[in-house]
Write a protein that holds these residues in place. Structure first.
Motif, PDB file in Angstrom:
ATOM      1  N   GLY A 189     -11.863  10.805 -14.590  1.00  0.00           N
ATOM      2  CA  GLY A 189     -10.640  10.560 -13.843  1.00  0.00           C
ATOM      3  C   GLY A 189     -10.804   9.865 -12.520  1.00  0.00           C
ATOM      4  O   GLY A 189     -11.521   8.855 -12.406  1.00  0.00           O
ATOM      5  N   ALA A 190     -10.163  10.419 -11.481  1.00  0.00           N
ATOM      6  CA  ALA A 190     -10.150   9.773 -10.175  1.00  0.00           C
ATOM      7  C   ALA A 190     -11.542   9.607  -9.593  1.00  0.00           C
ATOM      8  O   ALA A 190     -11.792   8.670  -8.822  1.00  0.00           O
ATOM      9  CB  ALA A 190      -9.276  10.586  -9.212  1.00  0.00           C
ATOM     10  N   TYR A 191     -12.465  10.480  -9.961  1.00  0.00           N
ATOM     11  CA  TYR A 191     -13.830  10.392  -9.427  1.00  0.00           C
ATOM     12  C   TYR A 191     -14.571   9.155  -9.940  1.00  0.00           C
ATOM     13  O   TYR A 191     -15.517   8.690  -9.299  1.00  0.00           O
ATOM     14  CB  TYR A 191     -14.627  11.646  -9.787  1.00  0.00           C
ATOM     15  CG  TYR A 191     -14.295  12.840  -8.925  1.00  0.00           C
ATOM     16  CD1 TYR A 191     -14.645  12.865  -7.578  1.00  0.00           C
ATOM     17  CD2 TYR A 191     -13.629  13.944  -9.458  1.00  0.00           C
ATOM     18  CE1 TYR A 191     -14.348  13.960  -6.777  1.00  0.00           C
ATOM     19  CE2 TYR A 191     -13.325  15.046  -8.661  1.00  0.00           C
ATOM     20  CZ  TYR A 191     -13.680  15.050  -7.324  1.00  0.00           C
ATOM     21  OH  TYR A 191     -13.393  16.124  -6.527  1.00  0.00           O
ATOM     22  N   GLY A 192     -14.140   8.614 -11.073  1.00  0.00           N
ATOM     23  CA  GLY A 192     -14.904   7.516 -11.653  1.00  0.00           C
ATOM     24  C   GLY A 192     -14.290   6.143 -11.507  1.00  0.00           C
ATOM     25  O   GLY A 192     -14.863   5.158 -11.959  1.00  0.00           O
ATOM     26  N   LEU A 193     -13.127   6.051 -10.860  1.00  0.00           N
ATOM     27  CA  LEU A 193     -12.446   4.762 -10.750  1.00  0.00           C
ATOM     28  C   LEU A 193     -13.066   3.896  -9.664  1.00  0.00           C
ATOM     29  O   LEU A 193     -13.612   4.402  -8.677  1.00  0.00           O
ATOM     30  CB  LEU A 193     -10.964   4.979 -10.445  1.00  0.00           C
ATOM     31  CG  LEU A 193     -10.162   5.663 -11.554  1.00  0.00           C
ATOM     32  CD1 LEU A 193      -8.777   6.061 -11.072  1.00  0.00           C
ATOM     33  CD2 LEU A 193     -10.050   4.735 -12.774  1.00  0.00           C
ATOM     34  N   ASP A 194     -12.956   2.580  -9.842  1.00  0.00           N
ATOM     35  CA  ASP A 194     -13.452   1.658  -8.823  1.00  0.00           C
ATOM     36  C   ASP A 194     -12.324   0.749  -8.355  1.00  0.00           C
ATOM     37  O   ASP A 194     -11.248   0.693  -8.947  1.00  0.00           O
ATOM     38  CB  ASP A 194     -14.636   0.831  -9.334  1.00  0.00           C
ATOM     39  CG  ASP A 194     -14.317   0.028 -10.591  1.00  0.00           C
ATOM     40  OD1 ASP A 194     -13.164  -0.442 -10.737  1.00  0.00           O
ATOM     41  OD2 ASP A 194     -15.214  -0.126 -11.437  1.00  0.00           O
ATOM     42  N   ALA A 195     -12.576   0.034  -7.268  1.00  0.00           N
ATOM     43  CA  ALA A 195     -11.544  -0.805  -6.655  1.00  0.00           C
ATOM     44  C   ALA A 195     -11.087  -1.916  -7.597  1.00  0.00           C
ATOM     45  O   ALA A 195      -9.901  -2.282  -7.605  1.00  0.00           O
ATOM     46  CB  ALA A 195     -12.064  -1.395  -5.351  1.00  0.00           C
ATOM     47  N   THR A 196     -11.989  -2.448  -8.385  1.00  0.00           N
ATOM     48  CA  THR A 196     -11.609  -3.526  -9.307  1.00  0.00           C
ATOM     49  C   THR A 196     -10.594  -3.050 -10.332  1.00  0.00           C
ATOM     50  O   THR A 196      -9.597  -3.735 -10.599  1.00  0.00           O
ATOM     51  CB  THR A 196     -12.852  -4.069 -10.024  1.00  0.00           C
ATOM     52  OG1 THR A 196     -13.762  -4.609  -9.053  1.00  0.00           O
ATOM     53  CG2 THR A 196     -12.478  -5.155 -11.012  1.00  0.00           C
ATOM     54  N   THR A 197     -10.810  -1.879 -10.897  1.00  0.00           N
ATOM     55  CA  THR A 197      -9.870  -1.321 -11.880  1.00  0.00           C
ATOM     56  C   THR A 197      -8.500  -1.109 -11.251  1.00  0.00           C
ATOM     57  O   THR A 197      -7.466  -1.460 -11.837  1.00  0.00           O
ATOM     58  CB  THR A 197     -10.408   0.010 -12.428  1.00  0.00           C
ATOM     59  OG1 THR A 197     -11.662  -0.223 -13.073  1.00  0.00           O
ATOM     60  CG2 THR A 197      -9.432   0.622 -13.420  1.00  0.00           C
ATOM     61  N   LEU A 198      -8.477  -0.551 -10.063  1.00  0.00           N
ATOM     62  CA  LEU A 198      -7.213  -0.247  -9.387  1.00  0.00           C
ATOM     63  C   LEU A 198      -6.482  -1.531  -8.995  1.00  0.00           C
ATOM     64  O   LEU A 198      -5.259  -1.643  -9.180  1.00  0.00           O
ATOM     65  CB  LEU A 198      -7.478   0.614  -8.153  1.00  0.00           C
ATOM     66  CG  LEU A 198      -8.096   1.990  -8.431  1.00  0.00           C
ATOM     67  CD1 LEU A 198      -8.530   2.654  -7.124  1.00  0.00           C
ATOM     68  CD2 LEU A 198      -7.129   2.880  -9.190  1.00  0.00           C
ATOM     69  N   THR A 199      -7.201  -2.493  -8.472  1.00  0.00           N
ATOM     70  CA  THR A 199      -6.581  -3.747  -8.032  1.00  0.00           C
ATOM     71  C   THR A 199      -6.071  -4.564  -9.219  1.00  0.00           C
ATOM     72  O   THR A 199      -4.997  -5.176  -9.151  1.00  0.00           O
ATOM     73  CB  THR A 199      -7.576  -4.577  -7.210  1.00  0.00           C
ATOM     74  OG1 THR A 199      -8.000  -3.815  -6.078  1.00  0.00           O
ATOM     75  CG2 THR A 199      -6.944  -5.872  -6.727  1.00  0.00           C
ATOM     76  N   THR A 200      -6.829  -4.568 -10.293  1.00  0.00           N
ATOM     77  CA  THR A 200      -6.396  -5.288 -11.498  1.00  0.00           C
ATOM     78  C   THR A 200      -5.092  -4.709 -12.030  1.00  0.00           C
ATOM     79  O   THR A 200      -4.178  -5.451 -12.434  1.00  0.00           O
ATOM     80  CB  THR A 200      -7.481  -5.218 -12.587  1.00  0.00           C
ATOM     81  OG1 THR A 200      -8.676  -5.845 -12.108  1.00  0.00           O
ATOM     82  CG2 THR A 200      -7.016  -5.909 -13.860  1.00  0.00           C
ATOM     83  N   MET A 201      -4.974  -3.395 -12.020  1.00  0.00           N
ATOM     84  CA  MET A 201      -3.747  -2.751 -12.484  1.00  0.00           C
ATOM     85  C   MET A 201      -2.580  -3.059 -11.544  1.00  0.00           C
ATOM     86  O   MET A 201      -1.448  -3.300 -11.986  1.00  0.00           O
ATOM     87  CB  MET A 201      -3.958  -1.239 -12.588  1.00  0.00           C
ATOM     88  CG  MET A 201      -2.920  -0.518 -13.423  1.00  0.00           C
ATOM     89  SD  MET A 201      -3.345   1.227 -13.697  1.00  0.00           S
ATOM     90  CE  MET A 201      -4.792   1.058 -14.785  1.00  0.00           C
ATOM     91  N   ALA A 202      -2.846  -3.079 -10.241  1.00  0.00           N
ATOM     92  CA  ALA A 202      -1.810  -3.436  -9.267  1.00  0.00           C
ATOM     93  C   ALA A 202      -1.330  -4.860  -9.499  1.00  0.00           C
ATOM     94  O   ALA A 202      -0.118  -5.144  -9.434  1.00  0.00           O
ATOM     95  CB  ALA A 202      -2.346  -3.274  -7.841  1.00  0.00           C
ATOM     96  N   ASP A 203      -2.253  -5.762  -9.769  1.00  0.00           N
ATOM     97  CA  ASP A 203      -1.894  -7.167 -10.032  1.00  0.00           C
ATOM     98  C   ASP A 203      -1.029  -7.261 -11.286  1.00  0.00           C
ATOM     99  O   ASP A 203      -0.100  -8.091 -11.360  1.00  0.00           O
ATOM    100  CB  ASP A 203      -3.155  -8.016 -10.206  1.00  0.00           C
ATOM    101  CG  ASP A 203      -3.913  -8.203  -8.906  1.00  0.00           C
ATOM    102  OD1 ASP A 203      -3.338  -7.975  -7.830  1.00  0.00           O
ATOM    103  OD2 ASP A 203      -5.114  -8.574  -8.991  1.00  0.00           O
ATOM    104  N   GLN A 204      -1.341  -6.465 -12.288  1.00  0.00           N
ATOM    105  CA  GLN A 204      -0.574  -6.465 -13.531  1.00  0.00           C
ATOM    106  C   GLN A 204       0.893  -6.076 -13.252  1.00  0.00           C
ATOM    107  O   GLN A 204       1.815  -6.686 -13.780  1.00  0.00           O
ATOM    108  CB  GLN A 204      -1.206  -5.477 -14.523  1.00  0.00           C
ATOM    109  CG  GLN A 204      -0.508  -5.404 -15.869  1.00  0.00           C
ATOM    110  CD  GLN A 204      -1.159  -4.350 -16.795  1.00  0.00           C
ATOM    111  OE1 GLN A 204      -2.103  -3.666 -16.404  1.00  0.00           O
ATOM    112  NE2 GLN A 204      -0.623  -4.231 -17.984  1.00  0.00           N
ATOM    113  N   ILE A 205       1.082  -5.070 -12.417  1.00  0.00           N
ATOM    114  CA  ILE A 205       2.446  -4.634 -12.083  1.00  0.00           C
ATOM    115  C   ILE A 205       3.151  -5.699 -11.255  1.00  0.00           C
ATOM    116  O   ILE A 205       4.322  -6.021 -11.480  1.00  0.00           O
ATOM    117  CB  ILE A 205       2.401  -3.292 -11.316  1.00  0.00           C
ATOM    118  CG1 ILE A 205       1.837  -2.205 -12.229  1.00  0.00           C
ATOM    119  CG2 ILE A 205       3.779  -2.909 -10.811  1.00  0.00           C
ATOM    120  CD1 ILE A 205       1.506  -0.910 -11.518  1.00  0.00           C
TER     121      ILE A 205
END
Length: 370
Positions: free
Chosen positions: A348-364
């Motif tokens: 979960g949250a412990y394993g996420l990285d900035a690239t994953t989060l930013t890519t999802m933000a860009d998708q939205i």
């Protein structure tokens, strides 16, 4: 309040303009109408208010009570949480995703959040330090489960969509074809069924507000709290979505009074899209905050990413101008799975990285732009 009816009816091909217009449902070509909205959300019939959304206000208050219980660092059981909700009276669970084809799955996720909180609550009361694989409280005072998720944020932000948006976008404002003449169907009230349905939609946004006279929303928790953040340049998105929504609710309600179907439909579209934009904007914003906090303030990261989880979950209940959600249930579940998988091991949250989060933000962001 005096209701103002200004309806101009034009029949093409005739040499005269009608000076009065029927409010019946007979189809007439090229008929347009407009309304003059009141300055506040206040409507009366023969001196008595026709506005009522007490059930929605009580439901939001119950949701807030449950939220508060999930912030108390006290040991609770799931039975304690259910007793607080008292669903037979509050209908909080009953109304969540009420009309959604995927309701069983959604309610399953809600139950999982509440069950997990109850199971971890003893660790919160004991002050256990949160760490990977261990539920507890982190350095910023947030209650985290073993995978770094903050249950109260998953719950509250999930309900913004599954309760508030779903009831506004896919329930009450889709039922405007009901009776709008009978003022005696509800004992002790003078509103019509259509007026009441519209007010009930209003209540899911403004139900905790203590003053309908302004667009400002006080005492909010769910959707109203976040709509209140968008007041124009320099605030939130920079859009005055709070003003847009309030004005649309006022004009839409006046259109109900005036039987002005065209304007009612226009204002419903504004309401749907404005509230949906608020949810999408916050989903993107919290993802970007979380990506930044990973290095700038790791303790706050878990709070932000949990809020992002809830707003992303709510995306499936958005309703854009084309009548469709910004993301389907399947697409949203794909994003949720990515978040919960973390680095691929399910941490979960412990394993996420900035690239994953930013890519999802860009998708939205791209979806909103389209």
């Amino acid at each position: 309040m005096k209701n103002y009816l200004k309806i101009a009816c034009i029949i093409v091909g005739t040499s005269f303009i009608l000076t009065s217009c029927s409010n019946d449902s007979d189809p007439i070509d090229d008929v347009t109408c407009s309304v003059i909205a009141p300055s506040t959300y206040s409507f009366e019939y023969e001196g008595s208010s026709t506005v009522s959304y007490s059930g929605q206000a009580a439901r939001l208050a119950t949701a807030k009570s449950l939220y508060d219980a999930m912030n108390a660092d006290m040991t609770v059981t799931r039975a304690d949480l259910d007793a607080l909700v008292d669903n037979d009276n509050s209908k909080l669970y009953t109304k969540t995703a009420e009309n959604d084809i995927n309701r069983d799955v959604i309610i399953g996720h809600l139950n999982a959040i509440l069950d997990a909180y109850a199971e971890n609550s003893a660790a919160f009361e004991a002050g256990t330090a949160a760490s990977i694989g261990v539920a507890g409280i982190n350095a910023s005072g947030y209650e985290l489960d073993a995978n770094g998720w903050e249950a109260d944020q998953l719950y509250a932000k999930m309900l913004i969509g599954a309760l508030c948006l779903e009831q506004v976008n896919y329930d009450y404002l889709t039922k405007m074809d009901v009776d709008n003449d009978d003022r005696n169907y509800s004992e002790g009230n003078v509103y019509t069924k259509r007026e009441h349905y519209f007010d009930e939609a209003y209540g899911y946004v403004y139900g905790l507000d203590d003053d309908d006279a302004t667009a400002d929303i006080n005492n909010g928790l769910l959707l109203g709290k976040y709509l209140n953040k968008h007041t124009g340049p320099g605030e939130g998105s920079g859009n005055d979505w709070r003003g847009d929504a309030y004005n649309a609710f006022k004009a839409g309600r006046q259109a109900v009074v005036d039987n002005c179907e065209d304007e009612l439909n226009n204002q419903i579209t504004i309401i749907n899209t404005t509230l949906s934009n608020v949810v999408a904007w916050h989903a993107e914003d919290y993802l970007r905050d979380a990506a930044d906090y990973l290095t700038s303030d790791p303790a706050k990261y878990f709070h932000a990413v949990s809020e992002a989880w809830g707003f992303i979950y709510s995306l499936q209940f958005t309703k854009m101008a084309n009548g469709q959600p910004l993301f389907t249930h399947s697409e949203v579940m794909g994003m949720i799975t990515t978040l919960e998988n973390g680095d691929g091991s399910g941490n979960g949250a412990y394993g996420l990285d900035a690239t994953t989060l930013t890519t999802m933000a860009d998708q939205i962001s791209t979806a909103m732009g389209n």
